[in-house]
Design a protein around this motif. Structure first.
Motif, short mmCIF file in Angstrom:
data_model
loop_
_atom_site.label_atom_id
_atom_site.label_comp_id
_atom_site.label_asym_id
_atom_site.label_seq_id
_atom_site.Cartn_x
_atom_site.Cartn_y
_atom_site.Cartn_z
N HIS A 181 0.83 -1.20 0.00
CA HIS A 181 0.00 0.00 0.00
C HIS A 181 0.87 1.26 0.00
CE1 HIS A 181 -2.63 -3.17 1.72
NE2 HIS A 181 -3.60 -2.50 1.04
N PHE A 182 0.43 2.24 -0.79
CA PHE A 182 1.11 3.54 -0.90
C PHE A 182 0.08 4.66 -0.76
CE2 PHE A 182 3.69 0.48 -3.09
CZ PHE A 182 5.00 0.83 -2.78
N GLY A 183 0.52 5.72 -0.10
CA GLY A 183 -0.35 6.89 0.07
C GLY A 183 0.04 8.04 -0.84
N LEU A 184 -0.97 8.75 -1.39
CA LEU A 184 -0.74 9.92 -2.25
C LEU A 184 -1.64 11.05 -1.77
CD1 LEU A 184 -1.10 7.15 -4.24
CD2 LEU A 184 -0.01 8.75 -5.84
N VAL A 185 -1.06 12.23 -1.60
CA VAL A 185 -1.80 13.38 -1.05
C VAL A 185 -1.52 14.61 -1.92
CG1 VAL A 185 -2.14 14.92 0.91
CG2 VAL A 185 -1.73 12.47 1.29
N VAL A 186 -2.57 15.36 -2.24
CA VAL A 186 -2.46 16.69 -2.86
C VAL A 186 -3.33 17.63 -2.03
CG1 VAL A 186 -2.97 18.13 -4.86
CG2 VAL A 186 -1.96 15.87 -5.18
N ALA A 187 -2.75 18.77 -1.59
CA ALA A 187 -3.49 19.71 -0.72
C ALA A 187 -3.28 21.14 -1.20
CB ALA A 187 -3.01 19.56 0.72
N ASP A 188 -4.22 22.00 -0.81
CA ASP A 188 -4.18 23.43 -1.19
C ASP A 188 -4.62 24.24 0.01
OD1 ASP A 188 -4.16 25.88 -2.33
OD2 ASP A 188 -5.74 25.50 -3.80
N ALA A 189 -3.69 25.04 0.57
CA ALA A 189 -4.01 25.89 1.72
C ALA A 189 -4.70 27.16 1.22
CB ALA A 189 -2.75 26.23 2.50
N LEU A 197 -4.58 13.94 -9.90
CA LEU A 197 -4.89 14.77 -8.74
C LEU A 197 -4.30 16.16 -9.01
CD1 LEU A 197 -4.87 11.72 -7.78
CD2 LEU A 197 -4.29 12.58 -5.50
N TYR A 198 -5.02 17.22 -8.69
CA TYR A 198 -4.58 18.57 -9.08
C TYR A 198 -5.18 19.59 -8.11
CZ TYR A 198 -9.28 18.49 -10.94
OH TYR A 198 -10.64 18.37 -11.06
N THR A 199 -4.67 20.82 -8.20
CA THR A 199 -5.25 21.94 -7.44
C THR A 199 -5.94 22.90 -8.42
OG1 THR A 199 -3.18 23.16 -7.57
CG2 THR A 199 -3.51 21.79 -5.62
N ASP A 200 -6.70 23.86 -7.87
CA ASP A 200 -7.53 24.71 -8.73
C ASP A 200 -6.72 25.72 -9.54
OD1 ASP A 200 -6.70 26.33 -6.71
OD2 ASP A 200 -8.71 26.85 -5.98
N GLY A 201 -5.41 25.86 -9.26
CA GLY A 201 -4.59 26.76 -10.07
C GLY A 201 -4.51 26.33 -11.53
N LEU A 202 -4.82 25.06 -11.80
CA LEU A 202 -4.77 24.56 -13.17
C LEU A 202 -5.78 25.27 -14.07
CD1 LEU A 202 -3.48 22.41 -15.01
CD2 LEU A 202 -5.30 20.82 -14.31
N PHE A 203 -6.88 25.77 -13.47
CA PHE A 203 -7.95 26.39 -14.28
C PHE A 203 -7.66 27.85 -14.59
CE2 PHE A 203 -10.00 23.03 -11.78
CZ PHE A 203 -10.50 22.25 -12.81
N GLY A 204 -6.62 28.44 -14.00
CA GLY A 204 -6.32 29.86 -14.24
C GLY A 204 -5.11 30.08 -15.13
N LEU A 205 -4.72 29.05 -15.88
CA LEU A 205 -3.52 29.20 -16.71
C LEU A 205 -3.75 30.17 -17.86
CD1 LEU A 205 -2.18 25.54 -16.88
CD2 LEU A 205 -1.03 27.51 -15.89
N THR A 218 -0.41 22.48 -8.81
CA THR A 218 0.14 21.20 -8.34
C THR A 218 -0.63 20.09 -9.03
OG1 THR A 218 0.71 22.13 -6.19
CG2 THR A 218 0.60 19.73 -6.36
N MET A 219 0.11 19.12 -9.60
CA MET A 219 -0.52 17.96 -10.25
C MET A 219 0.25 16.70 -9.88
SD MET A 219 -1.60 19.20 -14.09
CE MET A 219 0.00 19.85 -14.51
N LEU A 220 -0.50 15.63 -9.64
CA LEU A 220 0.08 14.32 -9.34
C LEU A 220 -0.72 13.29 -10.13
CD1 LEU A 220 1.99 12.47 -7.78
CD2 LEU A 220 0.34 12.49 -5.88
N MET A 221 -0.06 12.58 -11.05
CA MET A 221 -0.76 11.65 -11.93
C MET A 221 -0.26 10.24 -11.71
SD MET A 221 -1.43 11.86 -16.03
CE MET A 221 0.13 11.18 -16.53
#
Length: 874
Positions: free
Chosen positions: A465-473, A611-619, A664-667
């Motif tokens: 098992h492996f854990g993957l986390v993406v967060a946005d403060a 997995l991504y953060t909302d900054g992807l939509f403002g490019l 931030t993106m994690l695929m």
């Protein structure tokens, strides 16, 4: 202190002076009056003449109709006398009994007709018809025995009196008249017809003329084809010639039993005429038309109009002379007062105006003298005050210099803090992520500023098992980075306890109902513990973290996903199907005892999970980016190296990094391969800190600055590049100078890419000042991002001055310099600009509240330091 004359020494041009305007007004009123009276008289006289002509023509038509009646009645009376004297009615009744009586009647008629022709100069011929319409007696014996049963004379003559005009070859036109013959018992016996010469009638009608030489008369009838035929005219019109009824409207209406008057008709010759028409129905269906030429009728009105115009011109010229003299005399005291005011503007405060009259002008002269005296006194007082304040300013200059040095040291400390925060931020990201058998992991991190609030992590739970986390403060900059540090710290503490990922619950946490057994390895306990920790740490701060946590089971090829207020996970199957994985749950740190949910996917080879953060939509700043577009591009880029970098480049569409939010993106790619992790700290920092000594930034854009240009009536401010408060220090002073000079202001943003909040607030203040002082403000060349900023901040007063066109800007420009702007004035300008934006709406007030508080604290601190130093020196 000398006053400056800005209007020159010459008199005001006549057309701009009150004297000129009053003269024009008086002359205009006089000319309008004369013109109105002239037009009214002309129209009134014309209407009177028109009414008189209508009555005259109507009476003339009635008299002609009476003449026609009299003539016909006279002829019929002769006929009745002839029948009575010769007892033809008795003879006619006898013819019905025997043919012998008919022969006797014919012989009797021949003898008596000869006698009648001798007595009547207009008599042509005579017929006597029996009940069947057969001629039983006639002046022309050859007609005896002929039948006129189908003629109009027999049909109408059997009913009553009737007359019609006929053409008889060489005889010309005759008037045929008839009436019924009855016995003593009023029984119908037959019809008597007399054909009379119309020459006498024509002479009578021609002699009955009006006072107008152009009067014309027409008498007409309808023929069997429905066309008009004239039977009498005073002009050269051909008699009994068929005419289309549309070519003679008046005759057509008269023959349709109408009687009226038409004042605007064009005759066959193209002349305008006045026409009266009436019908004749007593002796048949005739139409009578009388017309007269309009030019003859209205000739007196044209002569009267010419005389009126000549008199009006003379009266107008005399009125202009009187008005000019009156206005000049009345305004002489005002001109004298104007010259005195001119001398005052030139610095002569010894001027005194004579107070001759006791009217309003005299009162104005007295007030002017009092004003000059007050100005003289205030000037002396002002000079004393300026000298005293100059000494005070010199004293405070050293204090301000020390304050500036203090601000510069604080700024250096802030820069060092930002650099240290960047180092801390970099340490949060995984340096050596674990190798996941059977899968390829790709990650990309791009902060929106030197310090961002996004983070990601990949960690091993056990061999399977492996854990993957993406967060946005929440937020940006240092505050977001510190919150992300706190979150990462709490997450690391939870990750250290492997048992936290294991769960035996078989209840749905959102419904409290029994369902399928939850995954043995679950992210929900992780979120529950981290949420409780954050709630206790950041309580009351309105700060939170959104996150998505996944547990990857490499043996079962299952991915368990839990979401805490984060954008949904993008799932791209190898078959090409696309799905957004939504597992509802609140953001972390909002409130305790939060409930989270999760969803488990079974991955097939070739599947991708992003997995991504909302900054992807403002490019792309010009076009909204949607998940459909992101999924489509990922499908196109499958199998490429640096797939996430390529995705950002294609979505970015030329936008610069400093205009973007954290990205931030994690695929997860369900295929074996090399992991690719990229964190763009170094390249980003270099891009923002590299300067230029050639007047251009590293991307070829001009160095931000502001230029000023002026003409006689306007001040032009030209913004170039990305303008912020650093370049905008002298803008407020330039605007105040333009308002003081009563000059219009033109703001040119054609070469401007960006305005910060201070410059936006300054534009709002400029619009307010121009409205208060009735000055014209023009804002041109506004780009879409700046226009959107106006709308977002509710700057509707500024939007009212934006134009779509482009005014020409003078070429003699110069850069604004801030060398003479002191630090305290700069701070106050920044405070006013942000207070102006905050006053527009509650959203702006909340957004700029912290900035305004910091500026106020800085200004208050500087004032307190100045007062303390002043007290110490004393």
């Amino acid at each position: 202190m000398a006053l400056t004359n800005t209007h020159g020494n010459g008199d005001i041009p006549f057309k701009r002076s009150i004297r000129g305007r009053l003269t024009v007004i008086v002359i205009t009123i006089l000319m309008l009056t004369v013109t109105s009276v002239t037009v009214f008289d002309f129209v009134y006289i014309r209407d009177i003449l028109k009414q008189e002509i209508r009555n005259e023509l109507s009476l003339y038509g009635e008299s002609l109709r009476s003449i026609l009646h009299l003539y016909i009645e006279q002829e019929l009376e002769l006929l009745r006398t002839y029948i009575a004297v010769n007892q033809l009615d008795v003879s006619l009744e006898a013819t019905t009994e025997s043919s012998e009586d008919a022969r006797d009647l014919s012989e009797q008629m021949r003898t008596s007709v000869n006698e009648f022709e001798t007595e009547s100069s207009t008599f042509r011929d005579f017929e006597l018809l029996d009940r069947e319409g057969t001629i039983v007696a006639a002046s022309d014996q050859s007609k005896v025995g002929q039948s006129l049963a189908g003629s109009s004379l027999f049909r109408h003559g059997g009913i009553g009196k009737y007359a019609e005009f006929q053409m008889r070859g060489t005889l010309g036109q005759i008037l045929a008249m008839c009436e019924p013959i009855t016995n003593a018992q009023d029984e119908f016996l037959g019809v008597s017809i007399i054909n009379s010469d119309v020459s006498l009638l024509q002479e009578v009608l021609n002699s009955a003329q009006t006072v107008h030489e152009s009067t014309e008369v027409r008498l007409g009838v309808f023929n069997e084809q429905g066309l008009i035929e004239y039977v009498f005219t005073t002009d050269d019109s051909q008699l009994h010639f068929p005419i289309d009824p549309d070519n003679d409207i008046a005759m057509n209406r008269a023959l349709n039993d109408e009687a009226d008057f038409i004042d605007d008709v064009v005759d066959a010759d193209g002349n305008r005429v006045l026409t009266a028409f009436l019908p004749e129905v007593d002796y048949g269906s005739f139409g009578l038309v009388v017309e007269v030429s309009s030019s003859e009728v209205f000739a007196p009105t044209r002569r009267a109009l010419a005389i009126t115009i000549i008199v009006g011109v003379i009266v107008t010229l005399l009125s202009i002379l009187v008005a000019t003299t009156f206005v000049r005399t009345s305004l002489f005291p005002i001109r004298r007062l104007s010259h005195a005011a001119q001398r005052v503007t030139e610095g002569d405060l010894t001027v005194h105006v004579t107070e001759g009259s006791k009217d309003e002008l005299g009162a104005l002269a007295r007030v002017f003298n009092d004003m000059v005296e007050t100005v003289r006194t205030n000037q002396q007082t002002l000079e004393d005050t300026v000298n005293r304040r100059t000494a005070e300013l010199e004293e405070s200059k050293d204090q301000l210099s020390a304050l500036v040095a203090s601000f510069e040291r604080q700024n250096e400390l802030m820069d060092q803090d930002l650099q240290q925060a960047e180092v801390i931020q970099r340490s949060l990201l995984p340096r050596h992520p674990p190798k996941v058998p059977g899968y390829t992991l790709s990650a990309l991190y791009v902060p929106g500023n030197n310090v961002g609030g996004d983070l990601y992590d990949v960690f091993r739970i056990d061999d399977q098992h492996f854990g993957l986390v993406v967060a946005d403060a929440t937020g940006h900059g240092v505050s977001a980075a510190m919150l992300s540090v706190l979150f990462k710290n709490r997450l690391d503490l939870v990750e250290a306890d492997e048992s936290v990922f294991q769960s035996e619950s078989n209840a749905d946490p959102l419904t409290d109902q029994t369902s399928t057994t939850r995954s043995a390895y679950s992210a929900i306990p992780v979120f529950e513990r981290v949420n409780d920790e954050l709630v206790s740490d950041v309580v009351g701060s309105n700060m939170f973290v959104t996150a998505v946590c996944c547990i990857l089971d490499t043996e079962q090829s299952q991915l368990t996903i839990a979401n805490a207020g984060h954008p949904p996970v993008l799932y791209l199957r190898a078959t090409g199907e696309v799905e957004l994985i939504k597992s509802p749950g609140p953001a972390l740190g909002l409130y305790p005892d939060a409930v989270f949910a999760e969803r488990t996917l079974t991955l097939s080879p070739g599947d991708n999970v992003l997995l991504y953060t909302d900054g992807l939509f403002g490019l792309d700043e010009d076009e909204a980016i949607r998940m459909e577009g992101i999924a489509s591009k990922l499908q196109e880029l499958k199998g490429h190296d640096n797939i996430l970098n390529t995705l950002v480049s294609e979505l970015q569409n030329g936008a610069t990094t400093e205009e973007q939010d954290d990205i931030t993106m994690l695929m997860i790619d369900a295929r074996e391969g090399e992991n690719q992790f990229e964190n763009q700290f170094d390249s980003l920092t270099r891009t923002r800190t590299m300067g230029s000594t050639t007047g251009k930034e590293n991307d070829g854009q001009p160095v931000p600055h502001i230029e000023i240009a002026q003409d006689e009536t306007s001040t032009f401010l030209i913004f170039v590049g990305k303008v912020s408060w650093v370049q905008g220090k002298p803008v407020a002073q330039s605007i105040r100078d333009a308002v003081r000079k009563k000059q219009d202001i033109v703001v040119d943003l054609s070469d401007c890419d960006y305005l910060d909040s201070a410059m936006l607030g300054t534009l709002h203040e400029t619009a307010h000042e121009c409205s208060l002082n009735s000055l014209k403000l023009t804002i041109q060349g506004v780009s879409k991002p700046i226009y959107d900023a106006f709308v977002e901040l509710g700057m509707y007063d500024v939007l009212g001055f934006v134009i779509g066109g482009h005014l020409s800007v003078p070429t003699n420009r110069s850069r604004l310099s801030d060398e003479d702007i002191d630090m305290m004035a700069q701070q106050r300008w920044l405070l006013r600009a942000h207070e102006a934006l905050a006053s527009l709406n509650t959203a702006n007030e909340e957004e700029f509240r912290h900035v305004i508080e910091e500026l106020r604290e800085g200004i208050d601190g500087a004032e307190e330091a100045r007062r303390a130093k002043s007290t110490g020196n004393s």
